[in-house]
Scaffold this active site. Structure first.
Site, PDB file in Angstrom:
ATOM      1  N   ASP A   1       0.350   3.763   2.992  1.00 35.32           N
ATOM      2  CA  ASP A   1       0.868   3.258   4.255  1.00 35.32           C
ATOM      3  C   ASP A   1       2.400   3.308   4.281  1.00 35.32           C
ATOM      4  O   ASP A   1       2.996   3.663   5.304  1.00 35.32           O
ATOM      5  CB  ASP A   1       0.393   1.826   4.491  1.00 35.32           C
ATOM      6  CG  ASP A   1      -1.060   1.752   4.924  1.00 35.32           C
ATOM      7  OD1 ASP A   1      -1.581   2.774   5.416  1.00 35.32           O
ATOM      8  OD2 ASP A   1      -1.668   0.685   4.751  1.00 35.32           O
TER       9      ASP A   1
ATOM     10  N   ASP B   1       0.843  -1.178   0.000  1.00 38.59           N
ATOM     11  CA  ASP B   1       0.000   0.000   0.000  1.00 38.59           C
ATOM     12  C   ASP B   1       0.890   1.243   0.000  1.00 38.59           C
ATOM     13  O   ASP B   1       1.612   1.505   0.963  1.00 38.59           O
ATOM     14  CB  ASP B   1      -0.902  -0.003   1.239  1.00 38.59           C
ATOM     15  CG  ASP B   1      -1.894   1.149   1.229  1.00 38.59           C
ATOM     16  OD1 ASP B   1      -1.465   2.312   1.392  1.00 38.59           O
ATOM     17  OD2 ASP B   1      -3.102   0.886   1.070  1.00 38.59           O
TER      18      ASP B   1
END
Length: 209
Positions: free
Chosen positions: A203, A200
């Site tokens: 993230d 991700d």
């Protein structure tokens, strides 16, 4: 695929490989994303409209090439799009900036809108939408839908990684939008993540997971 440009420059590919490593920390990930965005920006702005302006050099007058038309618009698809946005803005500091807030529902994989703010005169600007990942394509298509509703007619999409499924989805929904990316990866997994991908992007940029 005329709608897709893959930037295979050695510097881009090397930096991307370092970003893919699980061991790469967030601060280095952000710095590499900024560096790659500079390189990708050269490609996505390759066909910006030009004109000539009379100037004086220290040696003689000349007709010099300059950018033409309204200042382009950079639109970040939040939140991860800001990583690309910052780098591109360093090269084009006069650009106008917009934001599209979308998140992906992890159950349906469909986009949910929570914010939208773009410059005026979108119909007169080259618009570059930025988001590191083109995965399922659902959020990207939704963002382009919103930009077109705001009047944009000349839109490009800049991403770090793309999956074949996302490219196909974008082509089906918006065949007029040119995609520029550093890599066309293999596929999506069952959770909708790009494989091999890099996880991700948001993230990893912000250290939130």
């Amino acid at each position: 695929m005329n709608h897709l440009t893959i930037v295979d420059h050695p510097l881009v590919q090397h930096k991307l490989s370092v970003m893919r490593r699980t061991s790469t920390p967030s601060n280095q990930f952000r710095q590499l994303l900024r560096e790659i965005s500079h390189l990708l920006a050269y490609e996505v702005t390759r066909d910006l409209p030009m004109t000539t302006v009379a100037i004086d050099t220290p040696v003689c007058p000349m007709d010099a090439p300059m950018l033409d038309g309204k200042k382009l618009a950079l639109v970040s698809i939040l939140r991860a799009g800001n990583g690309l946005l910052d780098g591109v803005l360093e090269l084009i500091p006069s650009a106008r900036v917009g934001f599209v807030g979308l998140y992906r529902d992890e159950e349906t994989l469909q986009p949910v809108q929570y914010y939208f703010k773009v410059p005026e005169g979108m119909d007169e600007r080259v618009v570059i939408a930025v988001d590191p990942m083109l995965a399922t394509g659902n959020s990207s298509v939704a963002a382009i839908d919103l930009l077109k509703k705001a009047g944009a007619t000349n839109i490009k999409f800049l991403c770090l990684l793309a999956a074949p499924e996302g490219v196909a989805r974008m082509k089906e929904a918006h065949p007029d939008v040119q995609i520029v990316t550093a890599s066309l990866d293999e596929k999506l997994d069952e959770k909708g993540y790009i494989v091999p991908g890099l996880g991700d992007a948001g993230d990893r940029m912000f250290g939130t997971k």
